[in-house]
Design a protein around this motif. Structure first.
Motif, PDB file in Angstrom:
ATOM      1  N   VAL A  21      59.221  26.836  38.356  1.00 30.29           N
ATOM      2  CA  VAL A  21      60.356  27.628  38.848  1.00 30.29           C
ATOM      3  C   VAL A  21      60.169  29.097  38.526  1.00 30.29           C
ATOM      4  N   TYR A  22      59.884  29.407  37.268  1.00 33.30           N
ATOM      5  CA  TYR A  22      59.829  30.806  36.854  1.00 33.30           C
ATOM      6  C   TYR A  22      58.625  31.542  37.421  1.00 33.30           C
ATOM      7  N   ILE A  23      57.466  30.908  37.401  1.00 31.66           N
ATOM      8  CA  ILE A  23      56.265  31.590  37.877  1.00 31.66           C
ATOM      9  C   ILE A  23      56.241  31.696  39.392  1.00 31.66           C
ATOM     10  N   VAL A  24      56.496  30.582  40.087  1.00 30.07           N
ATOM     11  CA  VAL A  24      56.398  30.590  41.545  1.00 30.07           C
ATOM     12  C   VAL A  24      57.553  31.356  42.173  1.00 30.07           C
ATOM     13  N   TRP A  25      58.777  31.100  41.719  1.00 27.66           N
ATOM     14  CA  TRP A  25      59.907  31.799  42.336  1.00 27.66           C
ATOM     15  C   TRP A  25      59.851  33.302  42.128  1.00 27.66           C
ATOM     16  N   THR A  28      58.118  34.595  45.148  1.00 32.36           N
ATOM     17  CA  THR A  28      58.625  34.335  46.502  1.00 32.36           C
ATOM     18  C   THR A  28      59.303  35.560  47.111  1.00 32.36           C
ATOM     19  N   TYR A  29      59.882  36.436  46.283  1.00 30.92           N
ATOM     20  CA  TYR A  29      60.524  37.637  46.825  1.00 30.92           C
ATOM     21  C   TYR A  29      59.500  38.495  47.566  1.00 30.92           C
ATOM     22  N   PHE A  30      58.329  38.617  46.979  1.00 35.09           N
ATOM     23  CA  PHE A  30      57.257  39.386  47.611  1.00 35.09           C
ATOM     24  C   PHE A  30      56.812  38.737  48.915  1.00 35.09           C
ATOM     25  N   GLY A  87      72.527  30.920  49.480  1.00 41.95           N
ATOM     26  CA  GLY A  87      71.776  31.609  48.445  1.00 41.95           C
ATOM     27  C   GLY A  87      70.479  32.216  48.939  1.00 41.95           C
ATOM     28  N   ASN A  88      69.581  31.386  49.452  1.00 44.11           N
ATOM     29  CA  ASN A  88      68.290  31.892  49.889  1.00 44.11           C
ATOM     30  C   ASN A  88      68.394  32.672  51.192  1.00 44.11           C
ATOM     31  N   GLY A  89      69.359  32.285  52.038  1.00 47.25           N
ATOM     32  CA  GLY A  89      69.552  33.025  53.277  1.00 47.25           C
ATOM     33  C   GLY A  89      69.935  34.473  53.021  1.00 47.25           C
ATOM     34  N   ALA A  90      70.749  34.699  51.982  1.00 44.81           N
ATOM     35  CA  ALA A  90      71.134  36.062  51.627  1.00 44.81           C
ATOM     36  C   ALA A  90      69.917  36.872  51.193  1.00 44.81           C
ATOM     37  N   VAL A  91      69.029  36.230  50.449  1.00 42.81           N
ATOM     38  CA  VAL A  91      67.811  36.903  50.005  1.00 42.81           C
ATOM     39  C   VAL A  91      66.939  37.289  51.203  1.00 42.81           C
ATOM     40  N   LEU A 236      55.370  30.052  51.110  1.00 42.87           N
ATOM     41  CA  LEU A 236      56.782  29.750  50.857  1.00 42.87           C
ATOM     42  C   LEU A 236      57.088  28.273  51.107  1.00 42.87           C
ATOM     43  N   ILE A 237      56.453  27.694  52.119  1.00 43.75           N
ATOM     44  CA  ILE A 237      56.670  26.274  52.417  1.00 43.75           C
ATOM     45  C   ILE A 237      56.132  25.398  51.289  1.00 43.75           C
ATOM     46  N   VAL A 238      54.881  25.634  50.913  1.00 45.75           N
ATOM     47  CA  VAL A 238      54.214  24.755  49.950  1.00 45.75           C
ATOM     48  C   VAL A 238      54.677  25.023  48.524  1.00 45.75           C
ATOM     49  N   PHE A 239      54.598  26.271  48.108  1.00 44.47           N
ATOM     50  CA  PHE A 239      54.874  26.595  46.713  1.00 44.47           C
ATOM     51  C   PHE A 239      56.348  26.949  46.471  1.00 44.47           C
TER      52      PHE A 239
END
Length: 249
Positions: A21-25, A28-30, A87-91, A236-239
């Motif tokens: 969660v911490y490393i991959v997420w 994901t913003y990038f 949540g993710n849609g807002a991002v 984004l799909i896989v990780f």
């Protein structure tokens, strides 16, 4: 989320889930910002979650798991909508206007909303000095990491759009926190992986009406989408979804 998740989990698996969660997420913003440079944002969300959910569901079918549980579908749908659409849609939407560093800062406020919205645990959380201190130190740490990038954000034009993006992120963070608490207090039956798959499939389908309303298909030419956008979407799909979102749930 399932009866199985209430059992004692292996400490190693818990650590692996946290690390994922911490490393991959954090990355994901990038990759979201990279993906929406070539793919319209809401369509990107639809493609990401529908594909990830479908792949998970296929995997569950191969394993012989029951793919549909009528007793859990409402909870699964509500959780998917709050977490992924809200949540993710807002991002995804906000990253059209805001740099990923600013998005990371605002999203990092989610633990604060967890504490404020979890009324059932107020008596414990607000009496815990370590909880309060952890929230303050954690949020301050993110600001220190990315604070140097805050200055240029409000320089130049488009200040109104940036402020609207920040407000949207706050609402998205609230939606994510509430969705997580909703799932916590409404356990589902059956396979946790199947439920995660349906969350993503439902959310992916719900991104499509927004994409149509936003006229994202009007001038879309998939052959012109740059390779790096496809690569970011694949990541984004896989990780981001199959690995990190499943680990979070």
């Amino acid at each position: 989320m399932t009866p199985a998740t209430n059992k004692s989990a292996s400490p190693i698996l818990v650590l692996v889930a946290f690390a994922t969660v911490y490393i991959v997420w954090g990355s994901t913003y990038f990759f979201i910002q990279m993906a929406i440079q070539g793919i319209p944002p809401l369509l990107m969300g639809a493609m990401r979650f529908f594909t990830a959910g479908s792949l998970l569901l296929i995997w569950c079918a191969i394993k012989g798991e029951k793919l549909f549980n009528s007793n859990s579908i409402v909870t699964t749908a509500v959780t998917g909508i709050l977490l992924l659409c809200g949540g993710n849609g807002a991002v995804i939407w906000a990253e059209q206007k805001l740099p990923s560093a600013m998005v990371a800062i605002l999203v990092s406020a989610a633990p604060i909303w967890f504490v404020l919205l979890d009324k059932q645990s107020w008596g414990v959380n607000f009496k815990s000095k370590s909880t309060i201190a952890g929230l303050i130190v954690g949020f301050a740490g993110v600001i220190l990491l990315f604070g140097e990038q805050l200055g240029p954000i409000f320089s130049g034009g488009s200040v109104v759009s940036k402020l609207s993006g920040m407000l949207l992120l706050i609402l998205g963070s609230i939606s994510w926190s509430y969705g997580s608490l909703y799932a916590k207090h409404h356990p589902t039956e059956g396979s946790g992986t199947v439920n995660v798959a349906w969350q993503m499939i439902i959310a992916g389908l719900l991104f499509l009406p927004g994409s149509l309303i936003n006229h994202e298909f009007d001038h879309l030419d998939l052959s012109q989408v740059p390779l790096k956008a496809w690569g970011a979407l694949s990541y984004l799909i896989v990780f981001g979804s199959i690995a990190a979102y499943s680990a979070y749930v």
